[in-house]
Scaffold this motif. Sequence first.
Motif, PDB file in Angstrom:
ATOM      1  N   ASP A 149       0.839  -1.208   0.000  1.00  0.00           N
ATOM      2  CA  ASP A 149       0.000   0.000   0.000  1.00  0.00           C
ATOM      3  C   ASP A 149       0.871   1.255   0.000  1.00  0.00           C
ATOM      4  O   ASP A 149       2.073   1.228   0.257  1.00  0.00           O
ATOM      5  N   GLY A 150       0.217   2.381  -0.326  1.00  0.00           N
ATOM      6  CA  GLY A 150       0.950   3.618  -0.513  1.00  0.00           C
ATOM      7  C   GLY A 150       1.676   4.109   0.722  1.00  0.00           C
ATOM      8  O   GLY A 150       2.739   4.719   0.617  1.00  0.00           O
ATOM      9  N   LEU A 151       1.111   3.855   1.909  1.00  0.00           N
ATOM     10  CA  LEU A 151       1.777   4.298   3.129  1.00  0.00           C
ATOM     11  C   LEU A 151       3.094   3.549   3.331  1.00  0.00           C
ATOM     12  O   LEU A 151       4.105   4.148   3.723  1.00  0.00           O
ATOM     13  N   ASP A 152       3.093   2.249   3.054  1.00  0.00           N
ATOM     14  CA  ASP A 152       4.341   1.484   3.169  1.00  0.00           C
ATOM     15  C   ASP A 152       5.354   1.931   2.118  1.00  0.00           C
ATOM     16  O   ASP A 152       6.555   2.004   2.388  1.00  0.00           O
ATOM     17  N   VAL A 153       4.869   2.199   0.911  1.00  0.00           N
ATOM     18  CA  VAL A 153       5.765   2.707  -0.134  1.00  0.00           C
ATOM     19  C   VAL A 153       6.395   4.021   0.323  1.00  0.00           C
ATOM     20  O   VAL A 153       7.598   4.243   0.178  1.00  0.00           O
ATOM     21  N   CYS A 154       5.568   4.893   0.913  1.00  0.00           N
ATOM     22  CA  CYS A 154       6.061   6.180   1.393  1.00  0.00           C
ATOM     23  C   CYS A 154       7.135   5.990   2.458  1.00  0.00           C
ATOM     24  O   CYS A 154       8.194   6.630   2.408  1.00  0.00           O
ATOM     25  N   ARG A 155       6.886   5.103   3.401  1.00  0.00           N
ATOM     26  CA  ARG A 155       7.864   4.842   4.472  1.00  0.00           C
ATOM     27  C   ARG A 155       9.198   4.372   3.888  1.00  0.00           C
ATOM     28  O   ARG A 155      10.275   4.834   4.284  1.00  0.00           O
ATOM     29  N   ILE A 156       9.110   3.429   2.942  1.00  0.00           N
ATOM     30  CA  ILE A 156      10.336   2.844   2.377  1.00  0.00           C
ATOM     31  C   ILE A 156      11.111   3.878   1.569  1.00  0.00           C
ATOM     32  O   ILE A 156      12.333   4.019   1.718  1.00  0.00           O
ATOM     33  N   LEU A 157      10.406   4.625   0.717  1.00  0.00           N
ATOM     34  CA  LEU A 157      11.094   5.634  -0.096  1.00  0.00           C
ATOM     35  C   LEU A 157      11.714   6.718   0.773  1.00  0.00           C
ATOM     36  O   LEU A 157      12.826   7.183   0.504  1.00  0.00           O
TER      37      LEU A 157
ATOM     38  N   ASP B  18       3.403  12.260   8.913  1.00  0.00           N
ATOM     39  CA  ASP B  18       4.337  11.732   9.917  1.00  0.00           C
ATOM     40  C   ASP B  18       5.296  10.700   9.330  1.00  0.00           C
ATOM     41  O   ASP B  18       6.440  10.581   9.778  1.00  0.00           O
ATOM     42  N   ILE B  19       4.824   9.916   8.351  1.00  0.00           N
ATOM     43  CA  ILE B  19       5.699   8.873   7.804  1.00  0.00           C
ATOM     44  C   ILE B  19       6.575   9.382   6.665  1.00  0.00           C
ATOM     45  O   ILE B  19       7.335   8.610   6.081  1.00  0.00           O
ATOM     46  N   GLY B  20       6.458  10.690   6.351  1.00  0.00           N
ATOM     47  CA  GLY B  20       7.415  11.243   5.408  1.00  0.00           C
ATOM     48  C   GLY B  20       6.862  11.899   4.167  1.00  0.00           C
ATOM     49  O   GLY B  20       7.630  12.393   3.338  1.00  0.00           O
ATOM     50  N   ALA B  21       5.524  11.906   3.989  1.00  0.00           N
ATOM     51  CA  ALA B  21       4.973  12.589   2.816  1.00  0.00           C
ATOM     52  C   ALA B  21       5.215  14.093   2.933  1.00  0.00           C
ATOM     53  O   ALA B  21       5.202  14.654   4.029  1.00  0.00           O
ATOM     54  N   ASP B  22       5.431  14.750   1.803  1.00  0.00           N
ATOM     55  CA  ASP B  22       5.642  16.196   1.794  1.00  0.00           C
ATOM     56  C   ASP B  22       4.341  16.967   1.683  1.00  0.00           C
ATOM     57  O   ASP B  22       4.263  18.126   2.105  1.00  0.00           O
ATOM     58  N   ASP B  23       3.325  16.325   1.117  1.00  0.00           N
ATOM     59  CA  ASP B  23       2.028  16.984   0.971  1.00  0.00           C
ATOM     60  C   ASP B  23       0.965  15.905   0.818  1.00  0.00           C
ATOM     61  O   ASP B  23       1.278  14.725   0.605  1.00  0.00           O
ATOM     62  N   TYR B  24      -0.307  16.323   0.889  1.00  0.00           N
ATOM     63  CA  TYR B  24      -1.415  15.366   0.988  1.00  0.00           C
ATOM     64  C   TYR B  24      -2.632  15.954   0.303  1.00  0.00           C
ATOM     65  O   TYR B  24      -3.001  17.099   0.564  1.00  0.00           O
TER      66      TYR B  24
END
Length: 230
Positions: A63-71, A96-102
């Motif tokens: 899922d996208g949240l895990d992808v975000c964490r890994i990247l 919190d997990i590292g996204a720059d925007d939402y």
Amino acid sequence: MVAVTARILIADDDPKHAQLIRLYLEREGHQVLTVGDGRAALEVARARRPDLVVLDVMMPLVDGLDVCRILRAESSIAILLVTARASENDMLLGLDIGADDYLTKPVSPRELTARVRALLRRAGVGDTPSSVLRVGELEVDAGRFEVRVGGIPVSLTAKEFGIVELLAREPGRVFTRGQIIDKTFGFEQDVSERTVDAHVVNLRRKIEANPAEPRYVQTVYGRGYRMAEQ
């Protein structure tokens, strides 16, 4: 306003939504790559090193949240999360997990392109005039997915390109075979260190004047490979 030209990866399992975003971003002059699941997003991000990822949260495989964490653990790439989850908690989790925007769906393409412009400016994309990496007569053109030796184009496979681009970004740094697998093969199964060696052999045949005495891709015995500092 003239947009900063960048390489952008769209990861979204909705082909129509991905295509709509792609059209708007290409109108801004960007090079756009698209994938439909989280595993492919990681593989392409590692191999092609985009400037920004537009990342859907609800995707198959990873899922996208895990992808975000890994990247985020691997790089400082700009990440814009797009999701149908609209609660404040969801937004805070993404940040919190590292996204720059939402952004929440339904997404306005005009708002998305404006957010992309802002993120690219913040990331400093476009501050340098060229995405071409040069080591001696070897040129690795990340934007065009091309390699040239002495100005002559060389045809490489995607994996060969991923390896040479990885090494060329940090000449002199030694990458272990395991690191090369992680950064260029992603989640592919049954990739061994011998597979990396085989790709390097083929790569040398294409870019080295004398593959037996490589000028560019050098072996560091007992450790891995590095790009020569020239």
